[in-house]
Design an enzyme around this catalytic site. Structure first.
Site, mmCIF file in Angstrom:
data_model
loop_
_atom_site.group_PDB
_atom_site.id
_atom_site.type_symbol
_atom_site.label_atom_id
_atom_site.label_comp_id
_atom_site.label_asym_id
_atom_site.label_seq_id
_atom_site.Cartn_x
_atom_site.Cartn_y
_atom_site.Cartn_z
ATOM 1 N N LYS A 19 -0.903 8.708 -5.245
ATOM 2 C CA LYS A 19 -0.613 8.673 -3.807
ATOM 3 C C LYS A 19 0.839 9.026 -3.529
ATOM 4 C CE LYS A 19 -4.240 5.323 -2.642
ATOM 5 N NZ LYS A 19 -4.754 5.097 -3.986
ATOM 6 N N GLU A 74 4.918 0.971 1.891
ATOM 7 C CA GLU A 74 4.982 1.724 3.135
ATOM 8 C C GLU A 74 4.829 0.769 4.310
ATOM 9 O OE1 GLU A 74 1.767 4.497 2.795
ATOM 10 O OE2 GLU A 74 0.270 3.087 3.547
ATOM 11 N N HIS A 122 -9.102 -4.800 2.679
ATOM 12 C CA HIS A 122 -8.789 -3.374 2.647
ATOM 13 C C HIS A 122 -9.956 -2.543 2.121
ATOM 14 C CE1 HIS A 122 -4.775 -4.816 3.423
ATOM 15 N NE2 HIS A 122 -4.765 -5.463 2.275
ATOM 16 N N GLU A 165 -7.931 11.017 4.371
ATOM 17 C CA GLU A 165 -7.872 9.763 5.116
ATOM 18 C C GLU A 165 -6.552 9.641 5.871
ATOM 19 O OE1 GLU A 165 -8.785 6.463 2.580
ATOM 20 O OE2 GLU A 165 -10.863 7.119 2.321
ATOM 21 N N GLU A 220 -4.299 9.258 2.113
ATOM 22 C CA GLU A 220 -4.655 9.766 0.794
ATOM 23 C C GLU A 220 -5.783 10.771 0.940
ATOM 24 O OE1 GLU A 220 -6.768 6.983 -1.793
ATOM 25 O OE2 GLU A 220 -6.977 5.642 -0.085
ATOM 26 N N ASN A 268 -9.341 11.666 -1.024
ATOM 27 C CA ASN A 268 -10.307 11.295 -2.055
ATOM 28 C C ASN A 268 -11.013 12.559 -2.522
ATOM 29 O OD1 ASN A 268 -10.153 8.331 -2.215
ATOM 30 N ND2 ASN A 268 -10.696 8.467 -0.056
ATOM 31 N N ARG A 297 -13.607 13.490 -4.055
ATOM 32 C CA ARG A 297 -14.974 13.168 -4.472
ATOM 33 C C ARG A 297 -15.822 12.952 -3.231
ATOM 34 N NH1 ARG A 297 -14.877 7.898 -2.937
ATOM 35 N NH2 ARG A 297 -12.974 6.714 -3.292
#
Length: 659
Positions: free
Chosen positions: A133, A206, A240, A280, A294, A296, A298
């Site tokens: 990330k 962050e 989360h 995202e 981030e 993903n 997949r």
């Protein structure tokens, strides 16, 4: 759907002629999902399975299955060498990684390609670029995609902050920090959890947006460009981790929606992305801004809502890209309607989302089609890794299934999904079903007012008001069952007393609570104070309260009793009338809340502890759980060590209270 163009060049790791036999390097629900598309396309399938998964549906649904000895992910689904060897032994010519496990592992992708197999996923280089990330944020910054900037030297005014694992996801290795003094400890804890879950303890910090929205965009990269398939809102989360997802995102300004799609397309193009992926973002409605979180690399768990709204099979698109073909945007189904998905977990929301394990004695969701047609938008869709009789182990994620609803409007989709969940019968393991219903019926959710703080603002729903009647129904059903199975005195009514001096008593355990039902029996039938008994059978009881009749379905499995009715479900355990003194547990005993593995022990025998002090840490279902001292005292007994496997209810330690 059709394919627009022929193959111009053979992609890396692809055999000409198309995929013939595909191995899914995964398990459960995602394996079944990929198999469904393969059956439709005429592609043979290969499953791999661990010892713990041998009896699950995905194993028998594959054309071929290869056993991976062991139970832990490290010994099975995370072994690159075993998976490639399984493909070789089974004659597979392609590998689909699913999601989780090695789905975003560049070394696994390289191993598959080097073995001469087709890799159904992005290039290893793309996976590497987005695998960290920290590196991904720098790449996106250079591509002009907005990112959250971390404070160089956090001060009091910079809080709250979020500590996040650089590798992996799923909520593991994440901590919200609200005080400067807590930051070092939370970084250490997040790093330890990340190292355990992903083999990489790198974390970063962050800013934390208290009531932001998690909005993600589905992309499919191919040799001719990037196809954008709308966005999903995944803001309803616990720890989360996503719980409810929907598409399109509600109450999203059109200009923001367009900007999100453009940013996602830029992100995928920046790394020449191939295959299905998700970008995202964190959207701050108050500021009207969004930030890259981030990518993903997949297929996502929540991909069904995109499929239903866009009339597309994302697994089919993955296979097409892996075979070197570019999907024709004109062949994508018309974007229409609204889809909502909920994740059904084996967990107890009322006990801090504690994972559950055991045997599912009944799994029944009304209105779903087992062989759904992906491209014809069924009203209700069930993507499940389990069925009645399946064993839920402690070795893997706690998600049992996804229930997905589609309708022309959001209101209709939400209502349809809520009704399906209310009517579901899920026995044997505690689930989050009631919580999901409470979310779907919450006025704020119905209005589309969602944020990542939704569940923090609304604790799990309380026990249904009419649960007393449901428990009474359980007691009467047991009595009726006894009358059918007893071998003597068949002519004597159940519960009959020669002199009625006191009621019969049936005692149940409901979680940590004990519930007592007092009832009368005899020639005139059953009676319970405050209720009118209308009908009683071993599997169904009808009761009336305040002029309203309710029918309760009762299922008895040994000492376990499940009661389903229109307003909910209750699971009970019958408490025997006489107990063995040897079964008594010493005061101050710390019991294992679930089966798991001890990964840390923070005390020694004979050592004093404070109330709430961490005694040990258990790991189960990919999450870590701290077992703390119930009171100040001395550790008089410590029966476990790091690496010990424990069962639910097992005594881990004893803390003798200070006098």
């Amino acid at each position: 759907m059709s394919d627009a163009s022929s193959v111009a060049s053979t992609p890396l790791g692809h055999r000409s002629g198309g995929i013939r036999r595909l191995l899914v390097a995964n398990r459960g629900e995602i394996a079944r999902r990929v198999f469904a598309t393969c059956r439709r396309l005429g592609i043979e399938t290969v499953a791999v399975y661990s010892d713990a998964d041998a009896g699950l549906p995905f194993v028998r649904e594959a054309d071929l299955a290869v056993h991976l000895p062991g139970t832990s992910p490290a010994d099975t689904y995370l072994r690159r060498d075993l998976l490639v060897e399984a493909a070789r032994r089974s004659g597979a010519d392609a590998v689909h990684p699913g999601y989780g496990f090695l789905s975003e592992n560049a070394d696994f992708a390289r191993a598959v390609i080097e073995a001469g197999l087709t890799w159904v996923g992005p290039t290893p280089e793309s996976i590497d670029q987005m695998g960290s990330k920290v590196r991904a944020k720098e790449l996106m910054r250079r591509a002009g995609v907005p990112v959250l900037e971390a404070p160089a030297d956090p001060g009091v005014g910079d809080f709250p902050l979020l500590v996040k694992a650089s590798a992996g996801g799923g909520g593991r290795g994440m901590r919200i920090v609200r005080r400067l003094a807590d930051l070092p400890g939370e970084i250490e804890a997040a790093s330890a959890e990340a190292a355990s879950a992903f083999g990489d303890g790198t974390v970063f910090v962050e800013p934390y947006v208290e009531r932001g929205r998690h909005v993600e965009v589905q992309v499919v990269g191919h040799r001719a460009g990037v196809l954008v398939l709308g966005e999903r809102d995944c803001s309803i989360q616990r720890r989360h981790q996503k719980v409810v997802e929907e598409s399109p995102a509600p109450r999203l300004p059109d200009d923001t929606r367009s900007a999100l799609h453009e940013a996602a397309e830029s992100a995928a193009a920046a790394i020449d992305y191939r295959g299905a992926g998700t970008v995202e973002f964190l959207y701050d409605p108050e500021a009207g801004r969004f930030f890259f979180l981030e990518m993903n690399t997949r297929l996502q768990v929540e991909h069904p809502v995109t499929e239903l709204v866009h009339g597309v099979d994302l697994v089919e698109l993955q296979i097409a890209v892996a075979e070197g073909r570019s999907p024709d945007p004109r062949a994508i189904g018309e974007t229409y309607g609204h889809a909502v998905e909920v994740r059904l977990y084996a967990e107890d929301p009322a006990s801090d989302w504690q994972p559950q394990s055991g045997r599912l004695t009944l799994v029944d969701v009304p209105g779903v089609d087992a062989e759904f047609d992906l491209l014809n938008r069924p009203g209700l869709r069930l993507d499940s890794g389990v069925e009645s009789g399946s064993e839920v182990s402690t070795h893997y994620d706690a998600m049992l299934a996804k229930v997905v609803s589609w309708a022309p409007t959001r209101d209709q989709a939400v209502r349809r999904l809520s009704a399906a969940l209310r009517g579901a019968r899920l026995h044997g393991v505690t689930t989050n079903r009631d919580l999901l219903v409470s979310i779907l019926e919450d006025p704020a959710f119905v209005a589309g007012e969602v944020s990542t703080a939704f569940l923090a603002d609304r604790p799990p729903a309380a026990t249904p008001a009419d649960e007393r009647a449901a428990v009474a129904a359980a007691a009467l059903a047991l009595a009726a069952g006894t009358s059918l199975t007893r071998r003597v005195q068949h002519g004597v009514p159940v519960g009959w007393r020669n002199v009625v001096s006191q009621p019969q008593r049936t005692v149940f355990e409901r979680g940590d609570d004990e519930v007592v039902v007092e009832w009368y029996g005899g020639r005139d039938g059953y009676a319970v104070e405050g209720l009118t008994v209308v009908a009683v059978a071993p599997d169904q009881v009808t009761l009336e309260a305040d002029g309203v009749r309710t029918t309760y379905d009762v299922a008895v499995t040994g000492a376990e009793v499940d009661v389903d009715w229109a307003a909910g479900h209750v699971a009970l355990s019958v408490v025997p009338r006489f107990t063995d003194p040897a079964d008594a547990i010493a005061s101050g005993s710390l019991l294992a809340p679930m089966p798991g593995t001890v990964v840390a022990v923070g005390v020694r025998e004979g050592e004093p502890v404070e109330a709430g002090q961490a005694v040990l840490v258990l790991e189960a279902m990919k999450m870590q759980h701290t077992v703390a001292a119930p009171h100040a005292g001395t550790v008089t007994e410590l029966t476990v060590a790091v690496g010990t496997q424990v069962a639910a209810g097992e005594v881990l330690a004893v803390v003798e209270e200070q006098s």
